[in-house]
Design a protein around this motif. Structure first.
Motif, mmCIF file in Angstrom:
data_model
loop_
_atom_site.group_PDB
_atom_site.id
_atom_site.type_symbol
_atom_site.label_atom_id
_atom_site.label_comp_id
_atom_site.label_asym_id
_atom_site.label_seq_id
_atom_site.Cartn_x
_atom_site.Cartn_y
_atom_site.Cartn_z
ATOM 1 N N ALA A 192 0.924 -1.258 -0.103
ATOM 2 C CA ALA A 192 0.014 0.086 0.131
ATOM 3 C C ALA A 192 0.999 1.250 0.160
ATOM 4 C CB ALA A 192 -0.757 -0.015 1.353
ATOM 5 N N MET A 193 0.520 2.430 -0.838
ATOM 6 C CA MET A 193 1.088 3.593 -1.019
ATOM 7 C C MET A 193 0.137 4.740 -1.221
ATOM 8 S SD MET A 193 3.464 3.272 -4.292
ATOM 9 C CE MET A 193 4.121 1.432 -3.950
ATOM 10 N N GLN A 194 0.568 5.744 -1.037
ATOM 11 C CA GLN A 194 0.122 7.088 -1.477
ATOM 12 C C GLN A 194 0.559 7.289 -2.813
ATOM 13 O OE1 GLN A 194 0.074 11.373 -0.011
ATOM 14 N NE2 GLN A 194 -1.303 10.368 1.220
ATOM 15 N N ILE A 195 -0.410 7.551 -3.931
ATOM 16 C CA ILE A 195 0.134 7.607 -5.271
ATOM 17 C C ILE A 195 -0.335 8.893 -5.792
ATOM 18 C CG2 ILE A 195 0.604 5.305 -5.655
ATOM 19 C CD1 ILE A 195 -1.936 5.470 -7.807
ATOM 20 N N SER A 196 0.341 9.253 -7.005
ATOM 21 C CA SER A 196 -0.157 10.470 -7.600
ATOM 22 C C SER A 196 -0.801 10.149 -8.803
ATOM 23 C CB SER A 196 0.602 11.675 -7.774
ATOM 24 O OG SER A 196 1.880 11.463 -8.398
ATOM 25 N N GLY A 197 -1.736 10.793 -9.818
ATOM 26 C CA GLY A 197 -2.304 10.526 -10.858
ATOM 27 C C GLY A 197 -3.425 9.621 -11.248
ATOM 28 N N VAL A 198 -3.928 9.079 -9.881
ATOM 29 C CA VAL A 198 -5.096 8.001 -10.094
ATOM 30 C C VAL A 198 -5.965 8.572 -8.878
ATOM 31 C CG1 VAL A 198 -6.364 5.951 -9.883
ATOM 32 C CG2 VAL A 198 -3.853 6.143 -10.929
ATOM 33 N N ALA A 199 -6.940 9.392 -8.827
ATOM 34 C CA ALA A 199 -7.878 9.915 -7.803
ATOM 35 C C ALA A 199 -9.069 10.383 -8.424
ATOM 36 C CB ALA A 199 -7.164 11.205 -7.213
ATOM 37 N N ILE A 200 -10.267 10.308 -7.596
ATOM 38 C CA ILE A 200 -11.581 10.957 -7.944
ATOM 39 C C ILE A 200 -11.616 12.009 -7.742
ATOM 40 C CG2 ILE A 200 -12.668 10.388 -5.492
ATOM 41 C CD1 ILE A 200 -14.433 10.013 -8.978
ATOM 42 N N ASP A 201 -10.783 12.716 -6.607
ATOM 43 C CA ASP A 201 -10.641 14.184 -6.314
ATOM 44 C C ASP A 201 -9.534 14.567 -6.380
ATOM 45 O OD1 ASP A 201 -11.981 16.725 -5.783
ATOM 46 O OD2 ASP A 201 -11.418 16.410 -3.570
ATOM 47 N N GLY A 202 -8.789 15.710 -6.798
ATOM 48 C CA GLY A 202 -7.245 15.942 -6.569
ATOM 49 C C GLY A 202 -6.534 15.006 -7.222
ATOM 50 N N ASP A 203 -5.192 14.749 -7.048
ATOM 51 C CA ASP A 203 -4.109 14.020 -7.694
ATOM 52 C C ASP A 203 -3.753 12.897 -7.228
ATOM 53 O OD1 ASP A 203 -0.953 14.428 -8.192
ATOM 54 O OD2 ASP A 203 -2.517 14.120 -9.835
ATOM 55 N N ARG A 204 -4.177 12.409 -5.707
ATOM 56 C CA ARG A 204 -3.642 11.465 -5.045
ATOM 57 C C ARG A 204 -4.806 10.631 -4.364
ATOM 58 N NH1 ARG A 204 1.640 12.378 -4.282
ATOM 59 N NH2 ARG A 204 1.970 11.101 -2.569
ATOM 60 N N SER A 205 -4.250 9.307 -4.351
ATOM 61 C CA SER A 205 -5.328 8.255 -3.733
ATOM 62 C C SER A 205 -4.364 7.245 -2.896
ATOM 63 C CB SER A 205 -6.022 7.723 -4.752
ATOM 64 O OG SER A 205 -5.490 6.849 -5.787
ATOM 65 N N VAL A 206 -4.761 6.498 -2.258
ATOM 66 C CA VAL A 206 -4.305 5.325 -1.505
ATOM 67 C C VAL A 206 -4.391 4.011 -2.631
ATOM 68 C CG1 VAL A 206 -4.233 3.738 0.429
ATOM 69 C CG2 VAL A 206 -4.551 6.062 0.823
ATOM 70 N N GLN A 207 -3.297 3.503 -2.854
ATOM 71 C CA GLN A 207 -3.181 2.284 -3.764
ATOM 72 C C GLN A 207 -2.813 0.998 -2.969
ATOM 73 O OE1 GLN A 207 0.330 1.505 -6.232
ATOM 74 N NE2 GLN A 207 -1.226 1.524 -7.783
ATOM 75 N N MET A 208 -3.893 0.125 -2.977
ATOM 76 C CA MET A 208 -3.542 -1.104 -2.342
ATOM 77 C C MET A 208 -3.242 -2.411 -3.468
ATOM 78 S SD MET A 208 -6.210 -1.599 0.757
ATOM 79 C CE MET A 208 -5.320 -3.214 1.525
ATOM 80 N N LYS A 209 -2.325 -3.183 -3.389
ATOM 81 C CA LYS A 209 -2.077 -4.076 -4.469
ATOM 82 C C LYS A 209 -2.199 -5.286 -3.310
ATOM 83 C CE LYS A 209 0.803 -1.633 -7.683
ATOM 84 N NZ LYS A 209 1.874 -2.127 -8.745
ATOM 85 N N TYR A 210 -2.752 -6.330 -4.044
ATOM 86 C CA TYR A 210 -2.941 -7.585 -3.289
ATOM 87 C C TYR A 210 -2.743 -8.797 -4.440
ATOM 88 C CZ TYR A 210 -7.344 -7.046 -5.787
ATOM 89 O OH TYR A 210 -8.125 -6.964 -6.808
ATOM 90 N N GLY A 211 -2.348 -10.099 -3.771
ATOM 91 C CA GLY A 211 -2.131 -11.364 -4.394
ATOM 92 C C GLY A 211 -2.525 -12.585 -3.650
ATOM 93 N N PHE A 212 -3.325 -13.341 -3.927
ATOM 94 C CA PHE A 212 -4.036 -14.407 -3.155
ATOM 95 C C PHE A 212 -3.766 -15.885 -3.901
ATOM 96 C CE2 PHE A 212 -6.963 -10.832 -1.855
ATOM 97 C CZ PHE A 212 -6.455 -10.727 -0.684
ATOM 98 N N SER A 213 -3.255 -16.842 -2.936
ATOM 99 C CA SER A 213 -3.021 -17.992 -3.539
ATOM 100 C C SER A 213 -4.271 -18.444 -4.152
ATOM 101 C CB SER A 213 -2.591 -19.019 -2.565
ATOM 102 O OG SER A 213 -1.466 -18.544 -1.897
#
Length: 194
Positions: free
Chosen positions: A7-28
């Protein structure tokens, strides 16, 4: 294989403003137990007193996994608030989730969780979270997932509800003058949207 996540805060993908929290996941694959990935917030997000529901904007990766917010109350009891039970959409979506019965204020958002149950094949994806808000006052029954955007109507159409958007997805120094201005504006406001 195995469970992976980040998880990290990223720029370029957001509904409002320029930043959002991005969560990546992988499950077996071939698992019948629940697999979970958590994103612990560096600083818990305080929820304003009197909040009836929380508003979340999120964008899923098209996988059949669930997204939850984990909150803690004044008694350090944790509650899982289901934001979406399937995360099948790939567009930005808004949901309104009632504060759990029994939660004692002050409450705070501590983390987010992506979960999968009964996987046949391995699953991996990304979810974005942005623009967290609170519905204060009014009745919880009046709030639905199709809640009308108050910015598209006159303030008199809002009714007895007060809406406060809170949280921060932008890095920066604390601005006391701005905080003081917002506090003065909030005193008699019917709606505040950032």
């Amino acid at each position: 294989e195995g469970i992976t996540g980040s998880a990290m805060q990223i720029s370029g993908v957001a509904i409002d403003g320029d930043r959002s929290v991005q969560m990546k996941y992988g499950f077996s694959g071939n698992m019948t137990t629940t697999q979970s990935v958590f994103a612990q917030l560096d600083k818990p997000v305080p929820v304003p007193a009197g909040t009836r529901s929380l508003i979340f904007w999120y964008k899923g990766g098209g996988d059949s996994v669930s997204l939850k917010a984990i909150i803690s109350d004044a008694n350090d009891k944790s509650y899982g608030m289901i934001i979406d039970s399937t995360l099948m959409g790939q567009d930005w979506q808004k949901t309104v989730v009632p504060v759990p019965d029994g939660a004692v204020f002050p409450i705070r958002i501590e983390k987010f969780c992506v979960e999968s149950l009964n996987t046949t094949d391995p699953i991996s994806g990304t979810v974005y979270i942005d623009n967290i808000g609170a519905v204060i006052g009014g009745t919880a029954q009046a709030i639905t997932n199709s809640f009308a955007d108050p910015s598209r109507s006159s303030l008199s159409a809002i009714g007895g509800e007060e809406i406060t958007v809170f949280g921060q997805t932008k890095n920066g120094a604390k601005n006391d003058a701005f905080t003081n201005l917002l506090a003065r504006m909030r005193e008699n406001s019917r709606a505040m949207v950032f």
